[in-house]
Design an enzyme around this catalytic site. Structure first.
Site, mmCIF file in Angstrom:
data_model
loop_
_atom_site.group_PDB
_atom_site.id
_atom_site.type_symbol
_atom_site.label_atom_id
_atom_site.label_comp_id
_atom_site.label_asym_id
_atom_site.label_seq_id
_atom_site.Cartn_x
_atom_site.Cartn_y
_atom_site.Cartn_z
ATOM 1 N N PRO A 177 0.769 -1.241 0.000
ATOM 2 C CA PRO A 177 0.000 0.000 0.000
ATOM 3 C C PRO A 177 0.805 1.298 0.000
ATOM 4 C CG PRO A 177 -0.791 -1.528 1.652
ATOM 5 C CD PRO A 177 0.548 -1.979 1.232
ATOM 6 N N GLU A 178 1.140 1.736 -1.174
ATOM 7 C CA GLU A 178 1.552 3.121 -1.358
ATOM 8 C C GLU A 178 0.372 3.815 -2.037
ATOM 9 O OE1 GLU A 178 5.512 3.762 -2.912
ATOM 10 O OE2 GLU A 178 6.112 1.745 -2.332
ATOM 11 N N LYS B 237 -1.400 7.677 1.747
ATOM 12 C CA LYS B 237 -1.637 6.243 1.924
ATOM 13 C C LYS B 237 -2.820 5.966 2.841
ATOM 14 C CE LYS B 237 3.406 5.741 1.707
ATOM 15 N NZ LYS B 237 4.620 5.340 2.452
ATOM 16 N N ARG C 264 0.783 -8.687 8.459
ATOM 17 C CA ARG C 264 1.807 -8.273 9.416
ATOM 18 C C ARG C 264 1.273 -7.383 10.531
ATOM 19 N NH1 ARG C 264 7.153 -6.481 6.314
ATOM 20 N NH2 ARG C 264 7.746 -5.929 8.422
ATOM 21 N N ARG D 293 16.165 1.032 4.480
ATOM 22 C CA ARG D 293 15.340 0.449 3.422
ATOM 23 C C ARG D 293 16.208 0.162 2.216
ATOM 24 N NH1 ARG D 293 10.217 1.816 4.312
ATOM 25 N NH2 ARG D 293 9.877 -0.182 3.341
#
Length: 263
Positions: A2-3, A59, A112, A251
Site C-alpha cells: 500500500p503506497e 496512503k 503483518r 530500506r
DNA sequence: TTCCATGTTCCGCA
DNA sequence: TTGCGGAACATGGA
C-alpha cells in the site's frame, strides 16, 4: 503493497462495492489493528449506519459514515481489502470484517498487523494532526508547491520523497521508480537538485503514480521501460546496465547507476 | 534456519 | 533542530 497507487485502487474498490449498504455488525478478529477505538465502540459507531463516501489522502483511506463520523484506514506494509458477496466465505485471516445487510462483507486484511483503523470526527483534522503534506496527486500540487514542499530538506532526495510530511503517498517502491525516471540518484542531497532535476522529479512523480494506478498498482504490470519490473539487484535495467541495490534509511533502494549517475 | 519485506515510530547519536 | 541508523512491531515467503 500500500503506497498511493494501491490505496487509490482500494478507494475505487470501496466506492464500487461498499457504499450505501447498511452495516449490521463489525467483526474484530484482531483488536491490535484498532487504533483509537475499542471493538465494542467501533461496533456501536458503525452498526445500523452506512458508508456514504470514500476519499484518499496519501496512503490513508477515509470512509465517511452517514452519522457524520469517519473511519480512517492505514494499511501498513501488507494491508488490503476484499469484498465478498453473500455466498462467498471470507478468507479466514481477515483482521476485521464489516458485515452488510444481505450477507455481503468487506474484509480488512493485514498479515503483518502493521496497519491501523481509527474512528475520527474530521478527516482534515486527522490529516493535520498526523502532519501529512499534500497528496502527491492533488491537482493543487503544481510544480511550485512541490518544490516548496522539498525546500529546506537537508537530507537525501529519496528520504525526502518518502517523507509523508512533505508530500503524502510515496513509499519505498515508487520513490525508486520516480527517481529512476527523473534520472536522479537516490542519494543526491535535496540541496544539490537544480531546477531541471526538480522539474523532472515533479513530472515523473505524477507520471509514475498515474501509470501505476492505470495498471492496477501492480508493479510487475508496469511498462518494460520502468524500473519496478526489474527491481532486483543484478537484473538488467532497460538501458542494458545492471540494477544496483543500496541501503538508505534502513530500506533497500534500487537504481541504475548508468541512468542515475552518482551526485 | 536465516534473511528480507510495499510502513511508521521511537530512541540514541552526531 | 535536523537527520540518520537501528530497532521494534508481527508475519510469511524465499
Amino acid at each position: 503493497m500500500p503506497e498511493l497507487p494501491d490505496v487509490e485502487i482500494f478507494r475505487a474498490y470501496v466506492a464500487k462495492t461498499s457504499l450505501h449498504r447498511r452495516i449490521l455488525d463489525v467483526e474484530v478478529r484482531r483488536p491490535r489493528v484498532l487504533g483509537n477505538v475499542s471493538a465494542p465502540r467501533l461496533n456501536s459507531a458503525l452498526a445500523g449506519h452506512a458508508f456514504t463516501a470514500v476519499r484518499r489522502h496519501g496512503k490513508h483511506l477515509l470512509l465517511a459514515l452517514d452519522s457524520g463520523r469517519w473511519l480512517a484506514m492505514h494499511f501498513g506494509m501488507t494491508g488490503s481489502l476484499h469484498y465478498y458477496a453473500a455466498d462467498e466465505p471470507p478468507a479466514p485471516d481477515a483482521r476485521i470484517l464489516f458485515d452488510f445487510v444481505r450477507g455481503n462483507r468487506l474484509g480488512y486484511y493485514d498479515p503483518r498487523v502493521l496497519g491501523r483503523i481509527n474512528l475520527i470526527d474530521d478527516p482534515d483534522d486527522y490529516i493535520a494532526q498526523r502532519g501529512l503534506g499534500p497528496d502527491a496527486l492533488d491537482p493543487q500540487l503544481k510544480r511550485p508547491q512541490f518544490e516548496a514542499a522539498l525546500h529546506g530538506a537537508k537530507g537525501i532526495v529519496k528520504a525526502a520523497l518518502m517523507d509523508q510530511g512533505r508530500v503524502a503517498g510515496i513509499g519505498n517502491l515508487y520513490s525508486d521508480e520516480i527517481l529512476y525516471h527523473a534520472h536522479v540518484h537516490p542519494k543526491t542531497p535535496v540541496a544539490a537538485l537544480d531546477g531541471p532535476a526538480l522539474r523532472r522529479l515533479y513530472d515523473s512523480m505524477r507520471t509514475v503514480l498515474k501509470e501505476a494506478i492505470a495498471r492496477g498498482a501492480e508493479p510487475e504490470r508496469l511498462p518494460r521501460d520502468y524500473l519496478l519490473p526489474h527491481r532486483r539487484s543484478g537484473e538488467h535495467c532497460p538501458c542494458g546496465g545492471e540494477v544496483e541495490k543500496t541501503v538508505i534509511a534502513g530500506r533497500s533502494a534500487y537504481f541504475c547507476p548508468r541512468c542515475q549517475p552518482a551526485p
